[in-house]
Design an enzyme around this catalytic site. Structure first.
Site, mmCIF file in Angstrom:
data_model
loop_
_atom_site.group_PDB
_atom_site.id
_atom_site.type_symbol
_atom_site.label_atom_id
_atom_site.label_comp_id
_atom_site.label_asym_id
_atom_site.label_seq_id
_atom_site.Cartn_x
_atom_site.Cartn_y
_atom_site.Cartn_z
ATOM 1 N N LYS A 63 27.651 3.661 -23.426
ATOM 2 C CA LYS A 63 27.534 2.925 -24.684
ATOM 3 C C LYS A 63 26.210 3.156 -25.428
ATOM 4 O O LYS A 63 26.087 4.157 -26.105
ATOM 5 C CB LYS A 63 27.821 1.441 -24.443
ATOM 6 N N ASP B 131 27.648 -1.190 -12.700
ATOM 7 C CA ASP B 131 28.193 -0.708 -13.968
ATOM 8 C C ASP B 131 27.441 -1.421 -15.078
ATOM 9 O O ASP B 131 27.742 -2.547 -15.438
ATOM 10 C CB ASP B 131 29.701 -0.983 -14.048
ATOM 11 N N PHE C 129 35.943 -5.048 -15.706
ATOM 12 C CA PHE C 129 36.335 -4.047 -16.704
ATOM 13 C C PHE C 129 35.456 -2.818 -16.510
ATOM 14 O O PHE C 129 34.244 -2.873 -16.678
ATOM 15 C CB PHE C 129 36.211 -4.539 -18.152
HETATM 16 C C1 LIG Z 1 32.973 -0.203 -22.204
HETATM 17 C C2 LIG Z 1 32.810 -0.253 -20.738
HETATM 18 C C3 LIG Z 1 33.248 0.813 -19.909
HETATM 19 C C4 LIG Z 1 34.015 1.995 -20.441
HETATM 20 O O1 LIG Z 1 33.348 2.725 -21.400
HETATM 21 P P1 LIG Z 1 34.163 3.696 -22.387
HETATM 22 O O2 LIG Z 1 33.087 4.453 -23.109
HETATM 23 O O3 LIG Z 1 34.963 2.812 -23.298
HETATM 24 O O4 LIG Z 1 35.019 4.556 -21.536
HETATM 25 C C5 LIG Z 1 32.974 0.741 -18.548
HETATM 26 N N1 LIG Z 1 32.348 -0.325 -18.030
HETATM 27 C C6 LIG Z 1 31.924 -1.365 -18.788
HETATM 28 C C7 LIG Z 1 31.227 -2.503 -18.137
HETATM 29 C C8 LIG Z 1 32.168 -1.375 -20.156
HETATM 30 O O5 LIG Z 1 31.786 -2.417 -20.899
#
Ligand SMILES: *Cc1c(COP(=O)(O)O)cnc(C)c1O
Length: 400
Positions: A255, A226, A141
């Site tokens: 985040k 990520d 994700f």
């Molecule tokens: C939440 C998330 C994203 C995307 O972040 P947004 O601020 O919702 O665009 C990307 N990678 C990971 C691992 C995430 O948990």
């Protein structure tokens, strides 16, 4: 209809249905607690998918935001602003990297990392433009843009959004050999979550991150982590790669960087990598705005000063231990690191989630059978105990 019903009805009637929210209407929150319009009190065990590591409305972060609100909030990058340099300095010190590039959402930071890797492959490795490949993992994700869902393996995230972006190869998560086998002369990078959060808190086999780090170095491709969800102390280390003593070439962050107040994201890497951008090649109107920087600087200061990794590690071990003591035949596994905890069930999790919310615990299932327990890192031991009692009331010795 009561006020709560009115709000839900209006929200559902006028808003696109790209979410299916639980029947809770939050109007106020503080620390680990959220309060509904019906006066009910909840333990927040989702923390906005780890964006609320500091809890709701952390007083120092709110104060930093208010102070900046009275000075200047937005300049655009057409001009320097008085805070961006300090934001870079903190973020570079925390990540050990020489440069950073600010965006707003996690998805934008992932897009930035993809652009970085593709340019780097052309400019540094000599790959022909248009042939660059990026290796990603099954059940990843990374966000919701067209390019990002093009590398997703989740059909509900992809359906009817074609044509898709090319240049991705998908390999099994946790299998370093499969990753190496997917490398060819056009490979720019390997993009991976150190723990797959949305896939259901999937922790890779021990040694996986160190192994893929070694492969990326030996084969001359970028290791992009990520850490949008796992970063900034959530898993008991400042960055989850730290569990294996691994440093990625590129950090993708978001985040919690926004302190639970603002969307703030960034990519951090050394200048031989992030140096691929020249003026005009990438940007964002709001990226690096003074309000976002002020909030993020305070958030990063608190993370280090108050030892959030230590707190997440200690509280996570305690909470996980308690959860493992639950007696319910449908619980297959409690797993995770720090305060990123997943409970895998042998049956549909939604009825349990409904019962948890009724008992005053905000949680959400991820993929039908996993419930994530990821409270704000500021949650106290007493609060963990109180929340656990409510959780035990739902699970112990009974079926939902
Ligand atoms: C939440 C998330 C994203 C995307 O972040 P947004 O601020 O919702 O665009 C990307 N990678 C990971 C691992 C995430 O948990």
């Amino acid at each position: 209809m009561g006020r709560m019903q009115d709000i839900m009805e209006k929200t559902d009637r006028l808003g696109a249905h790209n979410y299916h929210p639980k029947e809770v209407v939050i109007e106020r929150a503080e620390g680990a607690m959220a309060y509904g319009v019906d006066g009910r009190e909840y333990f927040d065990m989702l923390s906005a998918y780890s964006a609320l590591n500091f809890g709701h409305c952390h007083p120092e972060i709110i104060e930093a935001a208010k102070a900046q609100l009275d000075r200047v909030t937005l300049t655009s990058r057409a001009f320097y602003n008085a805070v961006l340099g300090d934001f870079y300095e903190r973020l570079c010190a925390m990540t050990g990297k020489g440069m950073a590039l600010p965006m707003n959402t996690g998805a934008e930071a992932v897009e930035t990392a993809l652009k970085t890797a593709r340019r780097w492959a052309v400019d540094v490795k000599g790959v022909r433009d248009g042939s660059q490949e990026i290796i990603v993992c099954k059940n990843n994700f990374h966000g919701r843009t067209i390019a990002i869902i093009s590398m997703s393996t989740d059909d509900s995230a992809r359906r009817a959004y074609g044509p898709y972006t090319e240049g991705f190869r998908v390999v099994e998560y946790g299998d370093a050999g499969a990753m190496e086998a997917a490398i060819n002369e056009n490979t720019a990078a390997f993009l991976v979550e150190p723990i797959q959060g949305e896939a259901g808190v999937v922790v890779p086999p021990a040694g996986y991150l160190a192994k893929v780090r070694e492969i990326c170095s030996r084969r001359g491709i970028l290791f992009i982590a990520d850490e949008v969800q796992t970063g900034f102390a959530r898993t008991g280390r400042m960055f989850a790669c730290g569990h294996e003593g691994v440093e990625p070439d590129v950090y993708v962050l978001g985040k919690a960087l926004g302190g639970g107040v603002m969307p703030v994201s960034a990519v951090a890497a050394d200048s031989d990598i992030l140096g691929v951008f020249e003026p005009g090649s990438h940007g964002s109107t709001f990226g690096g705005n003074p309000l976002a920087c002020a909030v993020a600087i305070k958030a990063m200061e608190i993370l280090e000063r108050d030892d959030y990794p230590g707190m997440a590690s200690e509280k996570g071990a305690y909470f996980m231990d308690r959860l493992r003591g639950l007696k319910n035949g449908s619980i297959l596994e409690i797993r995770g690191k720090g305060l990123l905890i997943g409970m895998e069930l042998s049956e549909d999790a939604a009825p349990y989630v409904k019962a948890l919310i009724k008992a005053g615990v905000l949680a959400k299932e991820t993929h039908e059978r996993v419930i994530r327990f990821a409270p704000p890192i500021v949650i106290s031991r007493e609060q963990i105990d109180a929340a656990f009692d409510r959780i035990a009331g739902v699970f112990d010795g009974q079926r939902a």
